[in-house]
Motif scaffolding. Structure first.
Motif, PDB file in Angstrom:
ATOM      1  N   PHE A 438      62.478  45.376  10.506  1.00  0.00           N
ATOM      2  CA  PHE A 438      63.091  45.113   9.207  1.00  0.00           C
ATOM      3  C   PHE A 438      62.104  44.352   8.317  1.00  0.00           C
ATOM      4  O   PHE A 438      61.398  43.442   8.787  1.00  0.00           O
ATOM      5  N   ALA A 439      62.060  44.740   7.050  1.00  0.00           N
ATOM      6  CA  ALA A 439      61.293  44.013   6.042  1.00  0.00           C
ATOM      7  C   ALA A 439      62.264  43.166   5.229  1.00  0.00           C
ATOM      8  O   ALA A 439      63.334  43.631   4.820  1.00  0.00           O
ATOM      9  N   ILE A 440      61.884  41.925   5.017  1.00  0.00           N
ATOM     10  CA  ILE A 440      62.754  40.967   4.315  1.00  0.00           C
ATOM     11  C   ILE A 440      62.045  40.484   3.057  1.00  0.00           C
ATOM     12  O   ILE A 440      60.817  40.325   3.042  1.00  0.00           O
ATOM     13  N   GLY A 441      62.779  40.273   2.021  1.00  0.00           N
ATOM     14  CA  GLY A 441      62.234  39.692   0.810  1.00  0.00           C
ATOM     15  C   GLY A 441      62.981  38.424   0.447  1.00  0.00           C
ATOM     16  O   GLY A 441      63.925  38.015   1.130  1.00  0.00           O
ATOM     17  N   VAL A 442      62.570  37.794  -0.641  1.00  0.00           N
ATOM     18  CA  VAL A 442      63.241  36.581  -1.092  1.00  0.00           C
ATOM     19  C   VAL A 442      63.156  36.489  -2.606  1.00  0.00           C
ATOM     20  O   VAL A 442      62.132  36.811  -3.213  1.00  0.00           O
ATOM     21  N   SER A 443      64.245  36.073  -3.216  1.00  0.00           N
ATOM     22  CA  SER A 443      64.284  35.789  -4.654  1.00  0.00           C
ATOM     23  C   SER A 443      64.318  34.285  -4.824  1.00  0.00           C
ATOM     24  O   SER A 443      65.109  33.595  -4.172  1.00  0.00           O
ATOM     25  N   ILE A 444      63.447  33.778  -5.696  1.00  0.00           N
ATOM     26  CA  ILE A 444      63.284  32.327  -5.829  1.00  0.00           C
ATOM     27  C   ILE A 444      63.473  31.914  -7.283  1.00  0.00           C
ATOM     28  O   ILE A 444      62.846  32.481  -8.192  1.00  0.00           O
ATOM     29  N   GLY A 445      64.345  30.937  -7.487  1.00  0.00           N
ATOM     30  CA  GLY A 445      64.526  30.342  -8.808  1.00  0.00           C
ATOM     31  C   GLY A 445      63.968  28.938  -8.833  1.00  0.00           C
ATOM     32  O   GLY A 445      64.186  28.161  -7.898  1.00  0.00           O
ATOM     33  N   LEU A 446      63.210  28.606  -9.892  1.00  0.00           N
ATOM     34  CA  LEU A 446      62.570  27.290  -9.998  1.00  0.00           C
ATOM     35  C   LEU A 446      63.129  26.527 -11.191  1.00  0.00           C
ATOM     36  O   LEU A 446      63.370  27.121 -12.255  1.00  0.00           O
ATOM     37  N   VAL A 447      63.307  25.241 -11.029  1.00  0.00           N
ATOM     38  CA  VAL A 447      63.729  24.382 -12.134  1.00  0.00           C
ATOM     39  C   VAL A 447      63.005  23.048 -12.014  1.00  0.00           C
ATOM     40  O   VAL A 447      62.821  22.515 -10.912  1.00  0.00           O
ATOM     41  N   THR A 448      62.562  22.543 -13.138  1.00  0.00           N
ATOM     42  CA  THR A 448      61.827  21.280 -13.170  1.00  0.00           C
ATOM     43  C   THR A 448      62.801  20.101 -13.172  1.00  0.00           C
ATOM     44  O   THR A 448      63.842  20.143 -13.839  1.00  0.00           O
ATOM     45  N   ILE A 449      62.446  19.068 -12.434  1.00  0.00           N
ATOM     46  CA  ILE A 449      63.222  17.820 -12.420  1.00  0.00           C
ATOM     47  C   ILE A 449      62.362  16.743 -13.073  1.00  0.00           C
ATOM     48  O   ILE A 449      61.266  16.426 -12.587  1.00  0.00           O
ATOM     49  N   ASN A 450      62.841  16.187 -14.167  1.00  0.00           N
ATOM     50  CA  ASN A 450      62.109  15.126 -14.868  1.00  0.00           C
ATOM     51  C   ASN A 450      63.099  14.136 -15.461  1.00  0.00           C
ATOM     52  O   ASN A 450      64.281  14.147 -15.111  1.00  0.00           O
ATOM     53  N   ASP A 451      62.604  13.278 -16.349  1.00  0.00           N
ATOM     54  CA  ASP A 451      63.477  12.254 -16.915  1.00  0.00           C
ATOM     55  C   ASP A 451      64.546  12.828 -17.840  1.00  0.00           C
ATOM     56  O   ASP A 451      65.468  12.118 -18.258  1.00  0.00           O
ATOM     57  N   GLN A 452      64.445  14.129 -18.173  1.00  0.00           N
ATOM     58  CA  GLN A 452      65.442  14.768 -19.024  1.00  0.00           C
ATOM     59  C   GLN A 452      66.536  15.474 -18.217  1.00  0.00           C
ATOM     60  O   GLN A 452      67.503  15.977 -18.785  1.00  0.00           O
TER      61      GLN A 452
END
Length: 745
Positions: A438-452
């Motif tokens: 089996f071939a597996i993939g991944v979907s990745i979401g990124l979000v920045t964490i800062n003082d806002q």
């Protein structure tokens, strides 16, 4: 008579004779000597009297018994000391020989005493020893053994000193009270020692300087030191403790107790390191020992081994914060870490990145090979990802096939290559199971964490939304969240809707409406209704399902909504007059209830539905379940089985939104349905669009060939209704016919 006295006597006999001058001087000298001798004698007598008085005073003041004895024991003189004259000494013994005295009740001691006397006489040195006597208290003047009232064992310490060739002075001191105290002390000590040996806790005592005085076997076992080895050594050398987390030495509690004069308890997570290096988790307390004056003379340390309970507590703590399958931190612990990171970012203006990972095609492995294979896959992917992240980062399994990665103190520019590397290694990974690959993939979401960053909920929602957008782009992609992205904003609204839906389910803030469906065929008297769902928001306003159903499907809440609708409808149905009417005229009443594709694919929902129908004793012929064309085609086998199972009970089925995809025509003959609901997109412009007319007519003809009735949706005016009648459509539904009203309202 001494010479001076004889001389005086002779001189007196010759007084009548004339004396010479020389003789006169001699007589006078003798007289002077006589007077001087008399004076000296008087002085000696006075000194003797004084000495005797002093001796009597000394003897009377003495608390000891003083005896003058000879080596044969024939003579025993009792000196008049205070002890001899008191009731403690048997006055009847005065005047007896030592042999006679001992023969009263202590005959077995006679030889021992005589041997000590002979020893003192032979060595000409004082002999000291202890002995006991059984003193019998008799009636006055009678030494008969038959008249003994009581007897008492008394202890003495004897000092025997020679005073002549054959006699000694025997000084005996009564130490009975001291012996009794010693015996009591020994008993208490033995009791304390037995208690100390038997107690389950480890106990150690020290002097005022913190040096070990004693310890029990449990303390010996835990420290690795025997009491003989530890005695006299500083407790800090024997009792070595460190903090389990920091591994730094912990201050010795005995030192604190001695210094501050108070009870001291150890902090949690304290580890005792034994002489051999074995580590024990312990719990202890130390307290100062004070004398009668309140002065600290030492300390006692009590501790016990809590290693097992500590291990259990650690295990429970680990299980509470970690995923049992992969060993990664779980959602609860990750949210705690993430919340702390958000606080840190606001306080020091630092930057971090949250990655939300959702595996692609994981369901294929689960459905094909079972959950055992799926679990193995998750463990292998976990190990793979852990080898490609930094030690300071936190990788967590949030549930199912969803993971989260917190890149600590990392900019977005640095985070994107890290996320892309994870995407590539998961894409290139191959999972092998029972000759299958089996071939597996991944979907990745990124979000920045800062003082806002707002809070935990908003950050997680943004990351989840970005991950969902990555899947929408075609899977195996990376998507970075940006606040000005309108499409992402809509997806983020879905997450907010999921929370509102959960709240509405918990607070029972859904309600049912019904919309009438009319027959376009003359003589059909059936009352036909579709049951519709509405959500009542926090302000009491009604919200149509189009606003929240997409979010419910995405966040796996649609199944719960379906169950709520079934329970609510059947409860209201049974309590109304409809149940009575349906019992006698089941062909004249029909209620259509919408079901999601998730529910019809779930065997447990089928069981639930069958149980509900049996519980409420509903006439099945009065129920029609609507499923969408897309749901039916996507789960054709499950849909067919679901429909067949309920049709055996008498329920009917309708295929909703038909005609959106012409491919559905190939599947239509496999579905045992009763009604075909033509999608409203073909009905809205039916009067003006010949293509729509042709499509509707085509659907109707196919349905009639298969004995399936047709229902047109979204009929909003009279002209559309008339056109449907011309085309031969069986039923119609829409605002032009009847608006939805509260069910049973």
């Amino acid at each position: 008579m001494s010479l001076p006295y004889r001389s005086i006597f002779k001189a007196g006999m010759q007084m009548q004779q004339p004396v010479s001058r020389t003789q006169g001087f001699q007589i006078e000298h003798l007289q002077q000597e006589l007077l001087q001798a008399l004076a000296e004698q008087k002085l000696l007598e006075q000194r003797l009297y004084t000495s005797e008085a002093q001796m009597r005073a000394v003897l009377e003041a003495m608390t000891d018994i003083v005896l003058i004895l000879d080596s044969t024991g024939e003579r025993m003189e009792v000196m008049p000391t205070q002890a001899a004259l008191s009731d403690e000494f048997d006055r009847d013994a005065i005047g007896l020989t030592i042999a006679q005295f001992l023969s009263l009740s202590n005959a077995d001691r006679a030889e021992t005493f005589f041997s000590q006397i002979r020893r003192a006489l032979e060595t000409r040195q004082t002999v000291i020893f202890e002995y006991s006597l059984t003193l019998e208290h008799k009636r006055m003047g009678d030494l008969s053994a038959t008249d003994i009232d009581t007897s008492e064992e008394m202890w003495f310490t004897a000092s025997i000193s020679p005073i002549s060739e054959s006699s000694v002075v025997w000084v005996a001191r009564n130490i009975t009270d001291r012996k009794h105290l010693e015996q009591a002390l020994h008993r208490e000590k033995d009791l304390a020692q037995i208690t100390l040996q038997s107690i389950g806790d480890a106990v150690m005592t020290t002097d005022a300087f913190g040096c070990v005085k004693d310890c029990n076997p449990i303390a010996e076992k835990l420290t690795g030191w025997t009491v003989d080895e530890a005695r006299g050594k500083p407790l800090s050398d024997i009792f070595r403790i460190v903090n389990d987390t920091t591994r730094k030495p912990v201050e010795n509690p005995v030192e604190v107790a001695l210094r501050e004069g108070r009870i001291v308890t150890l902090m949690k997570e304290t580890i005792l390191i034994s002489r051999e290096g074995t580590e024990y988790a312990i719990d202890d307390s130390a307290a100062p020992i004070r004398d009668r004056d309140g002065q600290i003379v030492g300390a006692v340390l009590v501790f016990h081994d809590i290693t097992k309970s500590h291990q259990i507590a650690c295990q429970l703590s680990w299980q509470a914060s970690h995923d049992t399958l992969t060993g990664l931190v779980n959602r609860r612990e990750f949210e705690r870490v993430l919340n702390s990171t958000i606080t840190t970012a606001k306080s020091d203006n630092s930057q971090h990145v949250l990655c939300y990972l959702d595996l692609d095609r994981f369901k294929v492995v689960n459905d094909t090979c079972g959950h055992g294979a799926g679990d193995r896959l998750l463990c292998q992917l976990t190990a793979l990802m852990q080898n490609h992240i930094r030690e300071i980062d936190t990788l967590a399994r949030l549930g199912g096939d969803e993971f989260a990665l917190l890149l600590y103190r990392c900019s977005l520019a640095d985070a994107e290559p890290i996320a892309d590397r994870l995407r590539q290694i998961i894409r290139d990974f191959r999972f092998f199971w029972e000759n299958k690959t089996f071939a597996i993939g991944v979907s990745i979401g990124l979000v920045t964490i800062n003082d806002q960053s707002a809070d935990l909920t908003s950050v997680l929602s943004a990351a989840d939304t970005a991950c969902y957008a990555a899947k929408q782009k075609g899977r195996n992609c990376i998507f970075v969240y940006r606040e000005d992205d309108l499409e992402l904003t809509q997806k983020q609204d879905d997450r907010q809707w999921s929370l509102r839906i959960q709240s509405a389910l918990e607070e029972n803030r859904f309600c049912l409406y019904s919309q009438r469906i009319i027959s376009l065929k003359p003589g059909n008297r059936r009352e036909h209704y579709e049951i519709l769902l509405r959500l009542v928001d926090e302000n009491g306003q009604l919200i149509l399902p189009g606003a929240f159903l997409q979010a419910a499907e995405r966040y796996d809440l649609i199944g719960e909504i379906d169950q709520w609708v079934i329970r609510k409808f059947l409860t209201d149905y049974q309590q109304s007059e409809i149940a009575t009417i349906a019992a006698s005229r089941s062909d004249d009443i029909l209620y259509a209830i919408n079901l999601s594709g998730v529910s019809i694919s779930n065997p447990q929902f089928l069981t639930f539905l069958q149980q509900q129908l049996a519980q409420f004793n509903i006439v099945p012929q009065t129920l029609c379940f609507e499923i969408t064309e897309t749901a039916a085609i996507s789960n054709l086998a499950q849909a067919t089985q679901f429909i067949s199972s309920l049709k055996q009970l008498g329920c009917r089925f309708a295929l909703d939104d038909f005609g959106v995809g012409m491919s559905s025509l190939a599947y239509l003959k496999h579905l045992p349905i009763d009604y075909l609901k033509i999608d409203g997109s073909f009905i809205k412009n039916l009067v003006r669009d010949p293509v729509d007319q042709t499509m509707v007519e085509c659907c109707h003809r196919i349905a009639h060939v298969m004995n399936i009735e047709t229902i047109a949706e979204f009929v909003e005016d009279r002209s559309t209704l008339e056109q449907l009648q011309k085309l031969g459509i069986d039923c119609a539904q829409g605002y032009g016919i009847a608006k939805p009203i509260p069910f049973l309202g």
